[in-house]
Design a protein around this motif. Structure first.
Motif, PDB file in Angstrom:
ATOM      1  N   ALA A  46      28.714  27.695  31.326  1.00  0.00           N
ATOM      2  CA  ALA A  46      30.026  27.765  30.679  1.00  0.00           C
ATOM      3  C   ALA A  46      30.056  26.895  29.428  1.00  0.00           C
ATOM      4  N   ASN A  47      29.388  25.768  29.483  1.00  0.00           N
ATOM      5  CA  ASN A  47      29.395  24.838  28.352  1.00  0.00           C
ATOM      6  C   ASN A  47      28.687  25.412  27.122  1.00  0.00           C
ATOM      7  N   VAL A  48      27.709  26.306  27.365  1.00  0.00           N
ATOM      8  CA  VAL A  48      26.991  26.922  26.241  1.00  0.00           C
ATOM      9  C   VAL A  48      27.487  28.345  25.998  1.00  0.00           C
ATOM     10  N   ASP A  49      28.702  28.635  26.496  1.00  0.00           N
ATOM     11  CA  ASP A  49      29.394  29.911  26.251  1.00  0.00           C
ATOM     12  C   ASP A  49      28.676  31.124  26.839  1.00  0.00           C
ATOM     13  N   ARG A  50      27.952  30.928  27.921  1.00  0.00           N
ATOM     14  CA  ARG A  50      27.368  32.064  28.647  1.00  0.00           C
ATOM     15  C   ARG A  50      28.271  32.345  29.851  1.00  0.00           C
ATOM     16  N   GLU A  53      27.407  34.974  32.802  1.00  0.00           N
ATOM     17  CA  GLU A  53      26.369  34.436  33.688  1.00  0.00           C
ATOM     18  C   GLU A  53      26.939  33.339  34.581  1.00  0.00           C
ATOM     19  N   ALA A  54      27.809  32.525  34.009  1.00  0.00           N
ATOM     20  CA  ALA A  54      28.403  31.423  34.773  1.00  0.00           C
ATOM     21  C   ALA A  54      29.238  31.955  35.931  1.00  0.00           C
ATOM     22  N   ILE A  55      30.090  32.954  35.649  1.00  0.00           N
ATOM     23  CA  ILE A  55      30.947  33.517  36.703  1.00  0.00           C
ATOM     24  C   ILE A  55      30.109  34.229  37.756  1.00  0.00           C
ATOM     25  N   VAL A  78      38.728  25.108  37.394  1.00  0.00           N
ATOM     26  CA  VAL A  78      38.403  23.682  37.312  1.00  0.00           C
ATOM     27  C   VAL A  78      37.342  23.446  36.242  1.00  0.00           C
ATOM     28  N   ILE A  79      36.297  24.263  36.238  1.00  0.00           N
ATOM     29  CA  ILE A  79      35.218  24.109  35.265  1.00  0.00           C
ATOM     30  C   ILE A  79      35.749  24.249  33.845  1.00  0.00           C
ATOM     31  N   THR A  80      36.537  25.275  33.601  1.00  0.00           N
ATOM     32  CA  THR A  80      37.058  25.485  32.247  1.00  0.00           C
ATOM     33  C   THR A  80      38.012  24.372  31.838  1.00  0.00           C
ATOM     34  N   SER A  81      38.801  23.858  32.787  1.00  0.00           N
ATOM     35  CA  SER A  81      39.716  22.761  32.470  1.00  0.00           C
ATOM     36  C   SER A  81      38.955  21.497  32.082  1.00  0.00           C
ATOM     37  N   VAL A  82      37.897  21.192  32.838  1.00  0.00           N
ATOM     38  CA  VAL A  82      37.098  19.999  32.551  1.00  0.00           C
ATOM     39  C   VAL A  82      36.407  20.131  31.205  1.00  0.00           C
ATOM     40  N   LEU A  83      35.832  21.293  30.931  1.00  0.00           N
ATOM     41  CA  LEU A  83      35.144  21.493  29.656  1.00  0.00           C
ATOM     42  C   LEU A  83      36.104  21.390  28.482  1.00  0.00           C
ATOM     43  N   GLN A  84      37.313  21.909  28.652  1.00  0.00           N
ATOM     44  CA  GLN A  84      38.300  21.813  27.590  1.00  0.00           C
ATOM     45  C   GLN A  84      38.700  20.362  27.350  1.00  0.00           C
TER      46      GLN A  84
END
Length: 280
Positions: A46-50, A53-55, A78-84
């Motif tokens: 998710a951090n590298v915008d893939r 694949e992440a989901i 949760v992952i997207t909130s933390v990355l944001q």
């Protein structure tokens, strides 16, 4: 591994240490074989915008490939909130000190530092010396020392089922107090022991010896100390260190906490042996 090393000590010649070293390669080989089959971290993807694949990886791990499973949806949020939060945070080291964050940084680092400086690792790394002071020698000493490692594993496993019910701070506070009492007893009993010039059996790290009930007391409280360490500071410091950070600092913050742990773990190996040699 301790008992494997103990068993290999009965093998004569260079085969003794070669066998012990060789056995350590076995789990390494399995790890190397299994690594290519490990999925990539959903968070990293998710951090590298893939995103897809992440989901997909998250769904395979959590719900047998069901991308709409509530657990998958919740964890993805949760992952997207933390990355944001990480992307919106101040760059570099500043996010660890601004707006009172230095308190969390200090807490995460020092809880691991004091876990090492609690003295528990002295009683595990150098328990053979402690038990020599308690008049144990030869194979009896080595087996008695190995029991301590077994107790550590058993009681650390046990506390994981109750750590959320008890809370972090009570376990840290009362664990430290009980461990301090055990140290006080062991140190107090050994201080009343016999000073042995040149060291017990010629070992300059073991300059004191106690016998009889005093030696039994040292052994008993050495075991008790490790039991309470396994029930409190050993696992709880890692949990607390993971939870004290904010969303945007948690990933790197755990690295900072680990530095506190291993930096002082390394220091123990440097200043404890000279400390034993200078006991007066």
């Amino acid at each position: 591994m301790y008992f494997i090393g103990y068993g290999c000590s009965f093998i004569s010649g260079t085969a003794s240490f070669r066998t012990a070293w060789g056995i350590q390669f076995v789990p390494c080989v399995f790890l190397m074989i299994g690594l290519p089959f490990l999925p990539r971290s959903p968070r990293w993807l998710a951090n590298v915008d893939r995103t897809e694949e992440a989901i997909e990886t998250l769904a395979n791990i959590q719900a047998g490939g069901n991308r709409d499973d509530p657990l998958v949806v919740a964890e993805w949020e949760v992952i997207t909130s933390v990355l944001q939060a990480e992307r919106n945070a101040l760059p570099g080291w500043r996010k660890f000190v601004y707006n009172g964050m230095w308190k969390r940084t200090l807490a995460g680092f020092t809880v691991q530092m004091w876990q090492q400086n609690s003295g528990a690792n002295v009683m595990t790394y150098y328990v053979v010396y402690i038990f020599m002071m308690a008049n144990l020698t030869g194979n009896i000493n080595l087996i008695s020392s190995g029991i301590q490692y077994a107790l550590f594993i058993i009681f650390t496993t046990f506390i994981f089922f109750y750590i959320d019910k008890t809370g972090r701070r009570p376990l840290l506070i009362y664990g430290a107090l009980i461990m301090g009492f055990c140290h006080f007893v062991v140190g107090g009993v050994l201080s009343a022991g016999e000073y042995v010039p040149g060291g017990v059996g010629g070992n300059e790290n073991v300059l004191i010896r106690v016998t009889g009930p005093k030696s039994h007391t040292v052994i008993a409280f050495s075991y008790l100390l490790i039991i309470f360490y396994a029930l409190t500071l050993a696992p709880v410091c890692w949990v607390y260190a993971a939870e004290v950070w904010s969303l945007e600092t948690r990933a790197t913050g755990m690295g900072i906490a680990a530095i506190g742990n291993w930096l002082f773990n390394f220091a123990l190996g440097l200043y404890i042996p000279p400390g034993f040699q200078n006991i007066t």
